[in-house]
Design a protein around this motif. Structure first.
Motif, PDB file in Angstrom:
ATOM      1  N   ARG A  25       0.823  -1.211   0.000  1.00  0.00           N
ATOM      2  CA  ARG A  25       0.000   0.000   0.000  1.00  0.00           C
ATOM      3  C   ARG A  25       0.859   1.263   0.000  1.00  0.00           C
ATOM      4  O   ARG A  25       2.012   1.247   0.433  1.00  0.00           O
ATOM      5  N   ALA A  26       0.263   2.327  -0.500  1.00  0.00           N
ATOM      6  CA  ALA A  26       0.883   3.656  -0.433  1.00  0.00           C
ATOM      7  C   ALA A  26       0.388   4.370   0.814  1.00  0.00           C
ATOM      8  O   ALA A  26      -0.626   3.991   1.406  1.00  0.00           O
ATOM      9  N   ASP A  27       1.093   5.421   1.203  1.00  0.00           N
ATOM     10  CA  ASP A  27       0.671   6.258   2.333  1.00  0.00           C
ATOM     11  C   ASP A  27       0.236   7.608   1.774  1.00  0.00           C
ATOM     12  O   ASP A  27       0.967   8.600   1.853  1.00  0.00           O
ATOM     13  N   SER A  28      -0.976   7.622   1.219  1.00  0.00           N
ATOM     14  CA  SER A  28      -1.485   8.846   0.595  1.00  0.00           C
ATOM     15  C   SER A  28      -1.663   9.972   1.603  1.00  0.00           C
ATOM     16  O   SER A  28      -1.447  11.148   1.291  1.00  0.00           O
ATOM     17  N   ARG A  29      -2.064   9.624   2.814  1.00  0.00           N
ATOM     18  CA  ARG A  29      -2.348  10.669   3.802  1.00  0.00           C
ATOM     19  C   ARG A  29      -1.078  11.444   4.140  1.00  0.00           C
ATOM     20  O   ARG A  29      -1.093  12.683   4.190  1.00  0.00           O
ATOM     21  N   THR A  30       0.015  10.729   4.332  1.00  0.00           N
ATOM     22  CA  THR A  30       1.282  11.429   4.582  1.00  0.00           C
ATOM     23  C   THR A  30       1.713  12.217   3.353  1.00  0.00           C
ATOM     24  O   THR A  30       2.235  13.326   3.454  1.00  0.00           O
ATOM     25  N   GLY A  31       1.491  11.637   2.162  1.00  0.00           N
ATOM     26  CA  GLY A  31       1.852  12.327   0.930  1.00  0.00           C
ATOM     27  C   GLY A  31       1.125  13.650   0.769  1.00  0.00           C
ATOM     28  O   GLY A  31       1.725  14.676   0.403  1.00  0.00           O
ATOM     29  N   LEU A  32      -0.175  13.665   1.058  1.00  0.00           N
ATOM     30  CA  LEU A  32      -0.936  14.917   0.979  1.00  0.00           C
ATOM     31  C   LEU A  32      -0.439  15.922   2.011  1.00  0.00           C
ATOM     32  O   LEU A  32      -0.392  17.130   1.744  1.00  0.00           O
ATOM     33  N   ARG A  33      -0.045  15.445   3.178  1.00  0.00           N
ATOM     34  CA  ARG A  33       0.469  16.349   4.205  1.00  0.00           C
ATOM     35  C   ARG A  33       1.772  16.999   3.731  1.00  0.00           C
ATOM     36  O   ARG A  33       1.986  18.205   3.933  1.00  0.00           O
ATOM     37  N   LEU A  34       2.642  16.225   3.090  1.00  0.00           N
ATOM     38  CA  LEU A  34       3.882  16.791   2.551  1.00  0.00           C
ATOM     39  C   LEU A  34       3.578  17.900   1.548  1.00  0.00           C
ATOM     40  O   LEU A  34       4.209  18.961   1.549  1.00  0.00           O
TER      41      LEU A  34
ATOM     42  N   ALA B 126      -7.939  16.627   4.480  1.00  0.00           N
ATOM     43  CA  ALA B 126      -8.590  17.161   5.687  1.00  0.00           C
ATOM     44  C   ALA B 126      -7.628  17.187   6.872  1.00  0.00           C
ATOM     45  O   ALA B 126      -7.584  18.165   7.632  1.00  0.00           O
ATOM     46  N   ASP B 127      -6.852  16.113   7.026  1.00  0.00           N
ATOM     47  CA  ASP B 127      -5.889  16.055   8.138  1.00  0.00           C
ATOM     48  C   ASP B 127      -4.842  17.161   8.020  1.00  0.00           C
ATOM     49  O   ASP B 127      -4.465  17.786   9.011  1.00  0.00           O
ATOM     50  N   ALA B 128      -4.359  17.380   6.794  1.00  0.00           N
ATOM     51  CA  ALA B 128      -3.313  18.378   6.589  1.00  0.00           C
ATOM     52  C   ALA B 128      -3.840  19.792   6.864  1.00  0.00           C
ATOM     53  O   ALA B 128      -3.159  20.608   7.491  1.00  0.00           O
ATOM     54  N   LEU B 129      -5.057  20.085   6.401  1.00  0.00           N
ATOM     55  CA  LEU B 129      -5.647  21.402   6.687  1.00  0.00           C
ATOM     56  C   LEU B 129      -5.757  21.619   8.184  1.00  0.00           C
ATOM     57  O   LEU B 129      -5.434  22.697   8.704  1.00  0.00           O
ATOM     58  N   SER B 130      -6.238  20.588   8.894  1.00  0.00           N
ATOM     59  CA  SER B 130      -6.401  20.703  10.341  1.00  0.00           C
ATOM     60  C   SER B 130      -5.062  20.957  11.027  1.00  0.00           C
ATOM     61  O   SER B 130      -4.957  21.822  11.907  1.00  0.00           O
ATOM     62  N   ALA B 131      -4.032  20.219  10.613  1.00  0.00           N
ATOM     63  CA  ALA B 131      -2.709  20.366  11.234  1.00  0.00           C
ATOM     64  C   ALA B 131      -2.133  21.758  10.986  1.00  0.00           C
ATOM     65  O   ALA B 131      -1.383  22.285  11.820  1.00  0.00           O
ATOM     66  N   LEU B 132      -2.477  22.345   9.841  1.00  0.00           N
ATOM     67  CA  LEU B 132      -1.959  23.670   9.504  1.00  0.00           C
ATOM     68  C   LEU B 132      -2.832  24.795  10.046  1.00  0.00           C
ATOM     69  O   LEU B 132      -2.496  25.982   9.886  1.00  0.00           O
ATOM     70  N   GLY B 133      -3.965  24.449  10.659  1.00  0.00           N
ATOM     71  CA  GLY B 133      -4.869  25.469  11.193  1.00  0.00           C
ATOM     72  C   GLY B 133      -5.675  26.175  10.128  1.00  0.00           C
ATOM     73  O   GLY B 133      -6.165  27.291  10.343  1.00  0.00           O
ATOM     74  N   LEU B 134      -5.851  25.522   8.965  1.00  0.00           N
ATOM     75  CA  LEU B 134      -6.636  26.110   7.879  1.00  0.00           C
ATOM     76  C   LEU B 134      -8.048  25.544   7.895  1.00  0.00           C
ATOM     77  O   LEU B 134      -8.244  24.366   8.215  1.00  0.00           O
TER      78      LEU B 134
END
Length: 334
Positions: free
Chosen positions: A159-168, A201-209
């Motif tokens: 499997r790929a780790d898309s969630r981490t990829g989007l966060r990057l 969604a996770d990346a936006l939340s982590a960035l406060g957006l």
């Protein structure tokens, strides 16, 4: 549970390739020196050939099938290029089947494994349904799935780790001062669509957006659909960056932005996903999240060889880590 010896660990002990170990264990021609090294390593590790695998050797086709959604998608092309030499070196022919993401076709491919058209199947379904899970459990030959499956599914899985990829990707855009980051995704009922939606969604939340629904558009994983989704998004709002769920969607987005007279990256930065061969030749060259398509293909082929050598081993899950490849479409420094 402790993992028993596999052809991977035997190869490491013997100092030879995985393909060489597979050839020896399957009785295929190879040098006497290699046979001796593999045999010694297998004995030292306590490797015991699976009785079911031994009984199947006489009816082997020496073929492995790969079923994918779209044979023209460069992601799958990269996988095929990586699988081919691994399997060929081990004495197996790779045969290809394009399902067009048709669930009934995928299930038929799985059911027909009992007809011995191939010794094993590598499959990359866009959707994994309860019917898929039942077919995996009932498959009459080894199956390796490229893509996420639920825990406990009795198949080897890459499997790929898309969630981490989007966060990057979103971290990169944020560092460049982008705050209105739009997202063009594929269908949410697909494995990649769902994973990339969660990653966004996770990346936006982590960035406060804020997660603004007006900045999100759902299309499909094709260039034309990416273009149509981009037009729908621009009709209601104007982001300063665009995250795309694959490179084909991103190419469609670039087509539309160029036609609308919007400059990339000055007016809008664009990021793709998969880092296919199309990304560096796009204009401007496309920043993209590399999800290791070739690495996933290679690891799937290796898992298949392991499974053919020892059908009784515990199923394994391999996750390929993402990385961001920065190019001109975001204007950031690599």
């Amino acid at each position: 549970m402790r993992q028993g010896p596999t052809i991977t660990t035997i190869a490491e002990r013997a100092g030879v390739s995985i393909a060489s170990v597979s050839r020896v264990l399957n009785g295929l021609p190879t040098s006497e020196a290699t046979v001796r090294r593999v045999t010694i390593a297998a004995e030292e590790l306590g490797y015991v050939p699976n009785s079911v695998a031994r009984s199947l050797k006489s009816s082997r086709t020496n073929q492995v099938a790969f079923a994918m959604a779209d044979i023209g998608n460069p992601t799958y092309v990269a996988m095929v290029r990586a699988m081919q030499p691994v399997l060929k070196d081990a004495g197996f022919r790779l045969i290809l089947h394009s399902t067009d993401a048709d669930i009934d076709d995928e299930l038929d491919v799985l059911r027909r494994l009992g007809e011995r058209y191939a010794d094993g199947l590598i499959i990359s379904p866009l959707r994994v349904t309860e019917r898929h899970l039942a077919a995996f459990a009932e498959a009459r030959a080894p199956v390796v799935v490229i893509g996420s499956v639920p825990a406990g599914t009795p198949v080897d899985n890459v499997r790929a780790d898309s969630r981490t990829g989007l966060r990057l990707a979103l971290d990169h855009l944020y560092a460049l001062g982008r705050r209105r980051i739009g997202f063009i995704n594929g269908p949410l009922d697909t494995v990649p669509g769902a994973a990339r939606a969660r990653g966004y969604a996770d990346a936006l939340s982590a960035l406060g957006l804020p997660n603004d629904p007006s900045l999100v558009e759902i299309g499909d994983f094709y260039r034309e659909e990416g273009a149509a989704a981009t037009r729908r998004l621009l009709a209601r709002t104007l982001p300063d960056a665009l995250m795309c769920a694959n490179d084909l969607i991103a190419l469609g987005a670039l087509d539309v932005l160029r036609a609308e007279g919007l400059k990339v990256p000055d007016d809008m930065a664009v990021v793709g996903t998969d880092d296919t061969d199309l990304a560096p030749v796009a204009w401007p060259p496309l920043t993209s999240v590399a999800l290791g398509s070739a690495e996933r293909g290679r690891r799937a082929a290796e898992l298949m060889l392991d499974r053919l050598a020892d059908g009784g081993a515990e199923p394994r899950v391999v996750t390929v880590e993402p990385r961001l490849v920065v190019r001109g479409s975001t204007g950031g420094n690599p």
